[in-house]
Design a protein around this motif. Structure first.
Motif, PDB file in Angstrom:
ATOM      1  N   LEU A   1       0.518  -1.174  -0.373  1.00 15.36           N
ATOM      2  CA  LEU A   1      -0.007  -0.244  -0.105  1.00 15.36           C
ATOM      3  C   LEU A   1       0.808   0.969   0.113  1.00 15.36           C
ATOM      4  N   VAL A   2       0.278   2.415  -0.300  1.00 13.44           N
ATOM      5  CA  VAL A   2       1.506   3.509  -0.649  1.00 13.44           C
ATOM      6  C   VAL A   2       0.043   4.589   0.213  1.00 13.44           C
ATOM      7  N   ASN A   3       0.440   5.767   0.587  1.00  7.20           N
ATOM      8  CA  ASN A   3      -0.402   6.888   0.481  1.00  7.20           C
ATOM      9  C   ASN A   3      -0.237   7.849   0.816  1.00  7.20           C
ATOM     10  N   GLU A   4      -0.499   9.202   0.316  1.00  2.67           N
ATOM     11  CA  GLU A   4      -0.030   9.932   0.021  1.00  2.67           C
ATOM     12  C   GLU A   4       1.701  11.430   0.081  1.00  2.67           C
ATOM     13  N   GLU A   5       1.959  10.599   0.820  1.00  8.45           N
ATOM     14  CA  GLU A   5       3.448  10.966   1.589  1.00  8.45           C
ATOM     15  C   GLU A   5       3.813   9.977   0.758  1.00  8.45           C
ATOM     16  N   ASN A   6       3.559   9.225  -0.258  1.00  2.00           N
ATOM     17  CA  ASN A   6       4.482   8.224  -0.844  1.00  2.00           C
ATOM     18  C   ASN A   6       5.126   7.116   0.183  1.00  2.00           C
ATOM     19  N   GLN A   7       4.735   6.812   1.721  1.00  2.00           N
ATOM     20  CA  GLN A   7       5.009   6.107   2.640  1.00  2.00           C
ATOM     21  C   GLN A   7       4.591   4.682   2.461  1.00  2.00           C
ATOM     22  N   HIS A   8       5.374   3.605   2.086  1.00  2.00           N
ATOM     23  CA  HIS A   8       5.095   2.113   1.511  1.00  2.00           C
ATOM     24  C   HIS A   8       3.979   1.704   2.528  1.00  2.00           C
ATOM     25  N   SER A   9       3.565   0.475   2.530  1.00  2.65           N
ATOM     26  CA  SER A   9       3.196  -0.857   4.140  1.00  2.65           C
ATOM     27  C   SER A   9       2.824  -1.498   3.423  1.00  2.65           C
ATOM     28  N   LEU A  10       3.828  -2.611   3.514  1.00  2.66           N
ATOM     29  CA  LEU A  10       2.983  -4.217   3.412  1.00  2.66           C
ATOM     30  C   LEU A  10       1.778  -4.263   4.118  1.00  2.66           C
ATOM     31  N   TRP A  11       1.050  -5.683   3.421  1.00  3.31           N
ATOM     32  CA  TRP A  11      -0.770  -5.172   4.330  1.00  3.31           C
ATOM     33  C   TRP A  11      -0.960  -6.938   3.866  1.00  3.31           C
ATOM     34  N   PRO A  12      -1.516  -7.597   5.158  1.00  2.00           N
ATOM     35  CA  PRO A  12      -2.160  -8.723   4.424  1.00  2.00           C
ATOM     36  C   PRO A  12      -2.876  -8.735   3.488  1.00  2.00           C
ATOM     37  N   SER A  13      -3.568  -9.760   2.149  1.00  2.00           N
ATOM     38  CA  SER A  13      -3.638  -9.224   1.248  1.00  2.00           C
ATOM     39  C   SER A  13      -5.673  -9.937   1.731  1.00  2.00           C
ATOM     40  N   TRP A  14      -5.754  -9.973   3.060  1.00  2.00           N
ATOM     41  CA  TRP A  14      -6.966 -10.279   3.589  1.00  2.00           C
ATOM     42  C   TRP A  14      -7.289  -9.967   4.413  1.00  2.00           C
ATOM     43  N   LEU A  15      -6.742  -8.607   4.411  1.00  2.00           N
ATOM     44  CA  LEU A  15      -7.924  -7.974   5.259  1.00  2.00           C
ATOM     45  C   LEU A  15      -7.927  -6.434   4.826  1.00  2.00           C
ATOM     46  N   ASP A  16      -8.638  -5.974   5.194  1.00  2.00           N
ATOM     47  CA  ASP A  16      -9.418  -4.546   4.268  1.00  2.00           C
ATOM     48  C   ASP A  16      -8.126  -3.861   4.191  1.00  2.00           C
ATOM     49  N   VAL A  17      -8.134  -2.992   2.902  1.00  2.00           N
ATOM     50  CA  VAL A  17      -7.066  -1.706   2.556  1.00  2.00           C
ATOM     51  C   VAL A  17      -7.833  -0.523   3.447  1.00  2.00           C
ATOM     52  N   PRO A  18      -6.804   0.197   4.811  1.00  2.00           N
ATOM     53  CA  PRO A  18      -7.166   1.434   5.484  1.00  2.00           C
ATOM     54  C   PRO A  18      -7.846   2.710   4.525  1.00  2.00           C
ATOM     55  N   ALA A  19      -8.563   3.504   5.020  1.00  2.00           N
ATOM     56  CA  ALA A  19      -8.350   4.881   4.253  1.00  2.00           C
ATOM     57  C   ALA A  19      -7.398   4.929   3.986  1.00  2.00           C
ATOM     58  N   GLY A  20      -7.495   6.640   3.178  1.00  2.00           N
ATOM     59  CA  GLY A  20      -6.295   6.699   2.822  1.00  2.00           C
ATOM     60  C   GLY A  20      -5.182   6.062   2.151  1.00  2.00           C
ATOM     61  N   TRP A  21      -5.424   4.808   1.700  1.00  2.00           N
ATOM     62  CA  TRP A  21      -4.372   4.276   1.499  1.00  2.00           C
ATOM     63  C   TRP A  21      -4.364   3.765   0.136  1.00  2.00           C
ATOM     64  N   SER A  22      -4.049   3.509  -0.852  1.00  2.00           N
ATOM     65  CA  SER A  22      -4.205   2.756  -2.290  1.00  2.00           C
ATOM     66  C   SER A  22      -3.271   1.422  -2.432  1.00  2.00           C
ATOM     67  N   VAL A  23      -3.485   0.804  -3.291  1.00  2.00           N
ATOM     68  CA  VAL A  23      -3.012  -0.728  -3.681  1.00  2.00           C
ATOM     69  C   VAL A  23      -1.764  -0.062  -4.641  1.00  2.00           C
ATOM     70  N   ALA A  24      -0.634  -0.471  -4.574  1.00  2.00           N
ATOM     71  CA  ALA A  24       0.835  -0.253  -5.143  1.00  2.00           C
ATOM     72  C   ALA A  24       1.042  -1.344  -5.961  1.00  2.00           C
TER      73      ALA A  24
END
Lengths: 70, 594
Positions: free
Chosen positions: A15-38
């Motif tokens: 995932l990535v947010n507006e500040e270009n900070q990246h996050s590993l994210w478990p694919s079986w969980l909902d993507v939190p608000a403010g993040w998009s799939v990179a």
């Protein structure tokens, strides 16, 4: 208890947010608000490789801009 | 000052607060270290001059400056001047092995070093400034709360330390949060700065100079010598002192009954220590927090029957989550996640690790992150938040955060070593020792391997014992079975047969101290103190006892530098022949983190 970010056999997103900070994210969980799939669903290592290649400065993008690339 | 609360908190930058402190009381002592005292006016002048000299070398916002200085007043000047220049500091403890310093300096890409005269920069080609350097002051750049403030290196499980980059706003938020919670008193205090600058606990102490407090440097020679520490506390009127529970064990008699607020942190407070402090009516708080969240995340007054973490400080959002990132019910153990403005940017030049540890926050502001601490905790029936161990193999020994995997990596890189496993064992209640095990030829446990460990790792990461095994015990699925590792080999094999005490009374006197402190039945003249499981606090006990009973000028280095008991006894004998020297300074390096 297995930490959901440490399971070598699980599938992940990047995932990535507006500040270009990246996050590993478990694919079986909902993507939190403010993040998009990179980077779409992949192995944990595949996601980490994507992050290492595409996120070269861990500071927030607006700060990097304010610092003029220092 | 009145601080905003809740989401609107915007703590005042610490440099603005420092300027206010200078205006309010220019003549008040800002820093005291040994015989040196700097007033706020003097600290202002010196930091302005050094910051200008940094500017003149092109240093500004976004740059990182290494600070490689001993614990003198110059250290406070240097750290504050780096902030005044708009840059972030990277602590480089002169006592660390040169290879370690070089690795940190290179990883942080320091642009300049503030070091003692003649210091060779740990990164080739960077300019070196002394702490007395000065130029004509210029107006400082307006800081952004997200500007980096410092980089602290912590043990890394893959064998390389990782640099955590924290922010100016995070430090301001920490100080404001501790004030709002009453952990820092409203009026000016006198703060004993005990922690090494390599540990983030130090920020919570030295940065208090910015709110008008007097910072008293507790020197290496004082922090581990109860009598010397008492003299400093008496002479300076210290009101606040930080220490680890391990350090308390050494300082108990000195501190009991004193009007000093104790800031306990760095490692969990054992129940017996908690009860001792609570029952004794001590003014003590327990501070918990990972480096990644700017020093302290929760605080508890040490009262009541059992240890707990307390409540999050203002500005910190704390959650206990299960493996589906759902909040756990009371009584159920979960992992602690922290969020808020105090989070680090991440790990320098480690985007993958950063993205795996600082993760999207499903329950905070849109686009926000949370840090997964790796600490497990639960809420008890009485609502108290209890620490419940780690999810991984990180341990705390004498307040130091240690990834056992880092030590294993250094061992595994040695050609003599086939495989390595490192664990911690409790030699006595509360006395944790790092025990390393290797497989390979006998040389795998030999002096070359020990020397490599000491050359690459700071002292707190060097194992207390190194044991050669025929094979590592394995679990059914083929992983190292740490629980099945045997008790470490206590005496070095070379010592066998030479253990008979012989010779004179002094030799036996010294050997007796080793046996008592190390808890072993016999010691040989060829035994090495560290190889027998001795650690820094144990070494201090030996040195302190001999100094007192023999009235000699014995220092910690005499023990740590000695190859074996015979060598140490020779040093003791030389000091005896030198005669008593009043109350000399004990040049000790306590490895306690704070």
């Amino acid at each position: 208890m297995t930490n959901p970010f440490e399971d070598e056999n699980a599938r992940y997103l990047v995932l990535v947010n507006e500040e270009n900070q990246h996050s590993l994210w478990p694919s079986w969980l909902d993507v939190p608000a403010g993040w998009s799939v990179a980077h779409e669903e992949d192995t944990r290592q595949g996601c980490l490789d994507h992050i290492e290649e595409n996120w070269t400065d861990i500071r927030p993008a607006s700060l990097i801009a304010a610092l003029g690339g220092r | 000052m009145t601080a905003p609360t809740g989401a609107d908190r915007r703590p005042v930058d610490l440099l603005a607060r420092f300027a206010r402190a200078v205006r309010t009381a220019p003549g008040r002592p800002a820093v005291r270290a040994g015989g040196t005292e700097l007033t706020f006016a003097e600290l202002d002048r010196r930091t302005a001059g050094l910051a200008a000299a940094l500017h003149a070398h092109g240093i500004g916002r976004g740059d990182r400056v290494g600070v490689q200085l001993p614990r003198t007043a110059d250290l406070v000047v240097a750290l504050l001047a780096v902030w005044r220049a708009g840059a972030a500091y990277v602590p480089l403890d002169p006592a660390y092995p040169p290879a370690r310093l070089a690795l940190m300096a290179e990883d942080a890409r320091i642009a300049l070093l503030i070091g003692a005269d003649g210091a060779a920069p740990p990164r080739p080609g960077v300019p070196v400034l002394g702490p007395d350097a000065a130029a004509a002051p210029r107006p400082a750049a307006e800081p952004d709360p997200r500007d980096p403030a410092y980089v602290i290196y912590t043990s890394g499980s893959t064998g390389v330390p990782k640099g955590v980059e924290l922010t100016r706003g995070g430090v301001a938020d920490l100080v404001a949060g501790l004030e709002e919670r009453g952990v820092y008193r409203a009026g000016p205090s006198v703060v004993g700065w005990n922690a090494s600058m390599s540990f983030d606990a130090s920020v919570q102490q030295w940065a208090r100079v910015c709110r008008g407090d007097t910072v008293v440097l507790i020197g290496d020679e004082q922090r581990a010598d109860p009598a010397a520490l008492a003299a400093v506390l008496d002479a300076t009127g210290v009101t606040d002192l930080d220490l680890t529970p391990s350090h308390w064990e050494l300082l108990r008699e000195t501190l009991t009954g004193r009007q000093v607020r104790l800031f306990m942190g760095g490692e969990p407070v054992p129940e017996r220590t908690w009860r001792e402090l609570a029952d004794g009516g001590a003014d003590a708080v327990n501070l918990y927090g990972p480096t990644e969240c700017t020093v302290d995340a929760t605080v508890a007054a040490i009262t009541g029957p059992r240890p707990h973490l307390g409540d999050p400080l203002p500005g910190v959002r704390l959650r206990l989550l299960d493996d589906g990132l759902r909040p756990v019910p009371d009584g159920v153990t979960g992992e602690l996640y922290l969020a808020g403005p105090r989070l680090a940017h991440g790990y320098l030049h480690r985007p993958g690790l950063t993205a795996a540890c600082f993760v999207a926050d499903p329950d905070g502001p849109a686009g926000g992150r949370m840090y997964r601490t790796g600490d497990r905790a639960r809420r008890g029936a009485d609502g108290l938040l209890e620490f419940a161990g780690r999810v991984d193999r990180q341990v705390k020994v004498l307040g130091h955060r240690i990834e056992l995997g880092e030590i294993e990596s250094v061992l595994a890189r040695r050609p003599e070593v086939t495989a390595a496993a490192v664990t911690v064992r409790e030699a006595a209640p509360g006395d944790l020792r790092i025990a390393a095990y290797v497989t390979g030829p006998a040389a795998a446990g030999g002096p070359a391997v020990l020397a490599a460990l000491r050359a690459q790792l700071p002292a707190h990461l060097v194992p207390h014992t190194l044991t050669v095994l025929d094979g590592l015990p394995l679990t059914p699925n083929g992983k190292t079975d740490y629980a099945a590792l045997p008790a470490p080999a206590v005496a070095a094999p070379a010592a066998a047969g030479s253990g008979a005490p012989q010779g004179d009374a002094l030799q036996e006197r010294v050997a007796q101290e080793w046996r008592t402190v190390l808890g072993v039945a016999s010691v040989a003249q060829t035994d090495n103190f560290l190889s027998l499981g001795g650690h820094s606090l144990a070494a201090l006990r030996v040195v302190h006892k001999l100094r007192r009973t023999l009235d000699i000028d014995l220092q910690l280095r005499h023990l740590l530098d000695a190859d074996d008991l015979a060598g140490f006894t020779r040093a003791v004998r030389e000091r005896t022949q030198a005669g008593p020297v009043g109350r000399p300074a004990l040049v000790a390096r306590d490895r306690t983190a704070r």
